[in-house]
Scaffold this active site. Structure first.
Site, mmCIF file in Angstrom:
data_model
loop_
_atom_site.group_PDB
_atom_site.id
_atom_site.type_symbol
_atom_site.label_atom_id
_atom_site.label_comp_id
_atom_site.label_asym_id
_atom_site.label_seq_id
_atom_site.Cartn_x
_atom_site.Cartn_y
_atom_site.Cartn_z
ATOM 1 N N ARG A 241 7.309 -5.159 -0.824
ATOM 2 C CA ARG A 241 7.937 -5.428 0.479
ATOM 3 C C ARG A 241 6.946 -5.685 1.612
ATOM 4 O O ARG A 241 7.284 -5.584 2.776
ATOM 5 C CB ARG A 241 8.913 -4.325 0.867
ATOM 6 C CG ARG A 241 9.866 -3.970 -0.226
ATOM 7 C CD ARG A 241 11.300 -4.009 0.239
ATOM 8 N NE ARG A 241 12.208 -3.905 -0.902
ATOM 9 C CZ ARG A 241 12.864 -4.928 -1.421
ATOM 10 N NH1 ARG A 241 12.764 -6.115 -0.913
ATOM 11 N NH2 ARG A 241 13.667 -4.760 -2.452
ATOM 12 N N LEU A 242 5.707 -5.996 1.271
ATOM 13 C CA LEU A 242 4.757 -6.356 2.338
ATOM 14 C C LEU A 242 4.898 -7.848 2.624
ATOM 15 O O LEU A 242 3.957 -8.624 2.476
ATOM 16 C CB LEU A 242 3.332 -6.003 1.933
ATOM 17 C CG LEU A 242 3.081 -4.500 1.794
ATOM 18 C CD1 LEU A 242 1.671 -4.243 1.256
ATOM 19 C CD2 LEU A 242 3.258 -3.798 3.126
#
Ligand SMILES: Cc1cc2nc3c(=O)[nH]c(=O)nc-3n(C[C@H](O)[C@H](O)[C@H](O)COP(=O)(O)O)c2cc1C
Length: 201
Positions: A180-181
């Site tokens: 989720r970066l």
């Protein structure tokens, strides 16, 4: 940095991503969601195909008497959204483009209409896009009537069929990443000057 540098960078990135989507075998790499605003402020959306893009903007073709055509005539603001699945190491890429719309030139519309398949040209006359169709047979009847009308001659462009160019004021790239970066790069124009910044994903 100058205005043009950031805009040029965004357009270059867009072009590179579209090429990647084509290369990755996306069946409809130019498909984009077009969002418009109705009279009551209600947003609506549908898929259209990108047919041209350059520093002037992003072009699609349609029936100007369709729902979208009428909405854009009344309120010439639009947002385009591309979602290319599985690009760049199997992550997704999303591009949002916001702007104002303007009709393409008659010459551009004529040139593009002329290279469309004949069936599509006939369809452009036969379809009263977005209006109620009483039966499938009615559409087939209209199609046959147009075929007959233009038998043996080139099909001219209907006056209600042309293109809109979305002149961007905002272009944002969203790159999916592991854990989720995700990354968001937003380019926007304010008072004629393009800038670039990152956003929290
Ligand atoms: C993959 C795909 C591509 C499409 N491309 C176009 C297009 O380029 N132009 C167009 O007018 N409609 C296109 N359509 C149909 C539109 O999504 C929409 O149904 C139609 O234009 C009527 O929209 P409206 O009633 O909001 O005006 C496409 C649909 C799909 C699924």
């Amino acid at each position: 940095m100058t205005t043009d540098k950031f805009y040029a960078e965004a357009l270059q990135t867009f072009g590179d991503l579209l090429d990647e989507a084509r290369g990755a075998g996306d069946p409809e790499p130019t498909a984009m969601t077009l969002a418009t605003i109705g009279a009551g402020g209600q947003p609506s959306a549908r898929t259209v195909l990108l047919k041209a893009h350059d520093q002037r903007g992003f072009v699609f073709y349609t029936n100007f008497e369709s729902r979208k055509g009428r909405q854009l005539a009344a309120n010439p603001q639009a947002t385009l959204l591309f979602l290319w699945k599985g690009l760049r190491g199997r992550e997704h890429v999303q591009v949002e483009i916001q702007g104002t719309v303007e009709p393409v030139t008659v010459a551009e519309a004529e040139t593009y209409f002329a290279i469309r398949p004949r069936e599509s040209q006939i369809g452009a006359w036969a379809s009263l896009q977005s209006q109620t169709l009483p039966s499938r047979e009615e559409f087939e009847r209209r199609f046959a009537a147009v075929e007959q009308r233009f038998e043996g001659v080139p099909v001219p462009r209907p006056p209600h069929w042309s293109g809109f160019r979305v002149v961007p004021e905002l272009i944002e790239f969203w790159y999916g990443a592991k854990y989720r970066l995700h990354e968001r790069q937003r380019y926007e124009r304010a008072e004629g000057v393009w800038s670039k910044r990152m956003l929290y994903p």
